[in-house]
Motif scaffolding. Structure first.
Motif, PDB file in Angstrom:
ATOM      1  N   ASP A   9       0.797  -1.226   0.000  1.00  0.00           N
ATOM      2  CA  ASP A   9       0.000   0.000   0.000  1.00  0.00           C
ATOM      3  C   ASP A   9       0.830   1.277   0.000  1.00  0.00           C
ATOM      4  OD1 ASP A   9       0.660  -0.829   2.657  1.00  0.00           O
ATOM      5  OD2 ASP A   9      -0.803   0.566   3.465  1.00  0.00           O
ATOM      6  N   SER A  10       2.089   1.216   0.364  1.00  0.00           N
ATOM      7  CA  SER A  10       2.941   2.402   0.370  1.00  0.00           C
ATOM      8  C   SER A  10       3.562   2.601  -1.014  1.00  0.00           C
ATOM      9  CB  SER A  10       4.060   2.249   1.402  1.00  0.00           C
ATOM     10  OG  SER A  10       5.093   3.179   1.152  1.00  0.00           O
ATOM     11  N   PRO A  11       3.301   3.760  -1.664  1.00  0.00           N
ATOM     12  CA  PRO A  11       3.905   4.002  -2.979  1.00  0.00           C
ATOM     13  C   PRO A  11       5.432   3.953  -2.957  1.00  0.00           C
ATOM     14  CG  PRO A  11       2.159   5.591  -2.557  1.00  0.00           C
ATOM     15  CD  PRO A  11       2.386   4.833  -1.279  1.00  0.00           C
ATOM     16  N   THR A  12       6.036   4.436  -1.889  1.00  0.00           N
ATOM     17  CA  THR A  12       7.501   4.412  -1.782  1.00  0.00           C
ATOM     18  C   THR A  12       8.019   2.986  -1.736  1.00  0.00           C
ATOM     19  OG1 THR A  12       7.438   6.510  -0.594  1.00  0.00           O
ATOM     20  CG2 THR A  12       9.463   5.222  -0.418  1.00  0.00           C
ATOM     21  N   ASN A  56       0.033  -5.662   6.359  1.00  0.00           N
ATOM     22  CA  ASN A  56      -0.870  -4.590   6.774  1.00  0.00           C
ATOM     23  C   ASN A  56      -1.228  -3.703   5.593  1.00  0.00           C
ATOM     24  OD1 ASN A  56      -0.806  -5.275   9.589  1.00  0.00           O
ATOM     25  ND2 ASN A  56       1.276  -4.503   9.602  1.00  0.00           N
ATOM     26  N   MET A  57      -2.467  -3.884   5.101  1.00  0.00           N
ATOM     27  CA  MET A  57      -2.966  -3.079   3.985  1.00  0.00           C
ATOM     28  C   MET A  57      -4.422  -2.736   4.252  1.00  0.00           C
ATOM     29  SD  MET A  57      -1.379  -4.933   0.599  1.00  0.00           S
ATOM     30  CE  MET A  57      -2.006  -6.554   0.983  1.00  0.00           C
ATOM     31  N   PRO A  58      -4.915  -1.666   3.635  1.00  0.00           N
ATOM     32  CA  PRO A  58      -6.325  -1.309   3.801  1.00  0.00           C
ATOM     33  C   PRO A  58      -7.232  -2.256   3.002  1.00  0.00           C
ATOM     34  CG  PRO A  58      -5.280   0.171   2.249  1.00  0.00           C
ATOM     35  CD  PRO A  58      -4.185  -0.721   2.800  1.00  0.00           C
ATOM     36  N   MET A  60      -8.456  -5.082   2.582  1.00  0.00           N
ATOM     37  CA  MET A  60      -8.264  -6.483   2.946  1.00  0.00           C
ATOM     38  C   MET A  60      -6.788  -6.674   3.267  1.00  0.00           C
ATOM     39  SD  MET A  60      -8.712  -9.932   0.599  1.00  0.00           S
ATOM     40  CE  MET A  60     -10.402  -9.604   0.156  1.00  0.00           C
ATOM     41  N   ASN A  61      -6.497  -7.193   4.466  1.00  0.00           N
ATOM     42  CA  ASN A  61      -5.088  -7.360   4.839  1.00  0.00           C
ATOM     43  C   ASN A  61      -4.455  -8.523   4.069  1.00  0.00           C
ATOM     44  OD1 ASN A  61      -5.274  -9.890   6.295  1.00  0.00           O
ATOM     45  ND2 ASN A  61      -6.133  -8.782   8.021  1.00  0.00           N
ATOM     46  N   GLY A  62      -3.144  -8.614   4.171  1.00  0.00           N
ATOM     47  CA  GLY A  62      -2.403  -9.610   3.417  1.00  0.00           C
ATOM     48  C   GLY A  62      -2.703 -11.042   3.796  1.00  0.00           C
ATOM     49  N   LEU A  63      -3.019 -11.290   5.064  1.00  0.00           N
ATOM     50  CA  LEU A  63      -3.320 -12.664   5.470  1.00  0.00           C
ATOM     51  C   LEU A  63      -4.651 -13.122   4.885  1.00  0.00           C
ATOM     52  CD1 LEU A  63      -2.058 -12.663   9.170  1.00  0.00           C
ATOM     53  CD2 LEU A  63      -0.868 -13.435   7.109  1.00  0.00           C
ATOM     54  N   GLU A  64      -5.669 -12.258   4.922  1.00  0.00           N
ATOM     55  CA  GLU A  64      -6.964 -12.628   4.338  1.00  0.00           C
ATOM     56  C   GLU A  64      -6.849 -12.762   2.824  1.00  0.00           C
ATOM     57  OE1 GLU A  64     -10.687 -13.950   3.765  1.00  0.00           O
ATOM     58  OE2 GLU A  64      -9.584 -13.868   5.660  1.00  0.00           O
ATOM     59  N   ALA A  65      -6.111 -11.869   2.184  1.00  0.00           N
ATOM     60  CA  ALA A  65      -5.905 -11.972   0.735  1.00  0.00           C
ATOM     61  C   ALA A  65      -5.194 -13.280   0.398  1.00  0.00           C
ATOM     62  CB  ALA A  65      -5.104 -10.781   0.230  1.00  0.00           C
ATOM     63  N   THR A  66      -4.229 -13.665   1.211  1.00  0.00           N
ATOM     64  CA  THR A  66      -3.521 -14.931   1.005  1.00  0.00           C
ATOM     65  C   THR A  66      -4.490 -16.096   1.092  1.00  0.00           C
ATOM     66  OG1 THR A  66      -1.437 -14.027   1.825  1.00  0.00           O
ATOM     67  CG2 THR A  66      -1.688 -16.425   1.915  1.00  0.00           C
ATOM     68  N   ARG A  67      -5.351 -16.098   2.120  1.00  0.00           N
ATOM     69  CA  ARG A  67      -6.343 -17.181   2.258  1.00  0.00           C
ATOM     70  C   ARG A  67      -7.215 -17.278   0.998  1.00  0.00           C
ATOM     71  NH1 ARG A  67      -6.799 -14.699   7.133  1.00  0.00           N
ATOM     72  NH2 ARG A  67      -5.791 -15.814   8.804  1.00  0.00           N
ATOM     73  N   GLN A  68      -7.678 -16.142   0.523  1.00  0.00           N
ATOM     74  CA  GLN A  68      -8.572 -16.157  -0.637  1.00  0.00           C
ATOM     75  C   GLN A  68      -7.843 -16.578  -1.911  1.00  0.00           C
ATOM     76  OE1 GLN A  68     -11.453 -13.072  -1.139  1.00  0.00           O
ATOM     77  NE2 GLN A  68     -11.688 -12.780   1.057  1.00  0.00           N
ATOM     78  N   ILE A  69      -6.634 -16.091  -2.097  1.00  0.00           N
ATOM     79  CA  ILE A  69      -5.853 -16.502  -3.271  1.00  0.00           C
ATOM     80  C   ILE A  69      -5.632 -18.008  -3.250  1.00  0.00           C
ATOM     81  CG2 ILE A  69      -3.546 -16.408  -4.336  1.00  0.00           C
ATOM     82  CD1 ILE A  69      -3.552 -13.370  -3.572  1.00  0.00           C
TER      83      ILE A  69
END
Length: 185
Positions: A9-12, A56-58, A60-69
């Motif tokens: 989520d951070s552009p940098t 940590n992302m807005p 959907m966090n990375g852990l939930e996204a991982t589960r869904q993927i």
């Protein structure tokens, strides 16, 4: 060519991680997501060889996204985070339980003495994980406290049942054994 979807989520940090990955001639970043929901959509669309996912992302966090993927489009996932102690067992187990292959600290910035070592470790891990074969992980549908395993009725007495496990195995074995009735022989 290893195809990567990057979720940060951070552009940098997006730019730093993208530039580190693409500095390797064998890696191409095929999509960048700002949250877990976008990462899931990009993974469905682009079918990358590996996903690099912030925790940590807005949205959907990375852990939930991982589960869904892992339940929809199984893809090797490398979790990265600047805010988590990768030695912390609970965090590592949560990432593995979600379906990630590994969890890494984000590389320090170019001004750090550790930048070169961190960068090499990060790129090497992504390349190594891209070659790992993964399978669909079904989402848990059993309510806590409910048993889903019934004692089988077999014509012969089974004397031994063996289960082999590798990465993520302790969590999987815990789930399997936790579903057996207490009186199961």
């Amino acid at each position: 060519m290893i195809r990567v979807v990057l979720a940060e989520d951070s552009p940098t940090l997006q730019e730093l991680l993208r530039s580190l990955l693409e500095a390797d001639s064998g890696i191409e970043v095929v999509g960048i997501a700002c949250d877990g929901s976008e990462a899931l959509a990009l993974t469905r669309k682009k079918k990358p060889d590996v996903v690099v996912m912030d925790v940590n992302m807005p949205v959907m966090n990375g852990l939930e996204a991982t589960r869904q993927i892992m339940s929809e489009v199984p893809t090797p996932i490398v979790i990265v985070s600047a805010t988590l102690d990768v030695q912390e067992v609970e965090v590592s187990m949560a990432a593995l339980d979600a379906g990630a292959l590994t969890i890494l600290p984000k590389p320090h910035g170019p001004g750090s003495d550790a930048f070169i070592v961190d960068s090499r470790r990060f790129v090497t891990a992504v390349k190594n994980m891209a070659g790992v074969k993964v399978v669909t992980r079904r989402r848990a549908t059993i309510a806590p406290g409910k048993r889903s395993v019934e004692e089988p009725s077999l014509p012969v007495r089974v004397r031994l049942v063996a289960v082999a496990a590798s990465t993520g195995g302790p969590m999987a074995l815990g789930k399997i054994l936790g579903e057996l009735p207490q009186e199961y022989p």
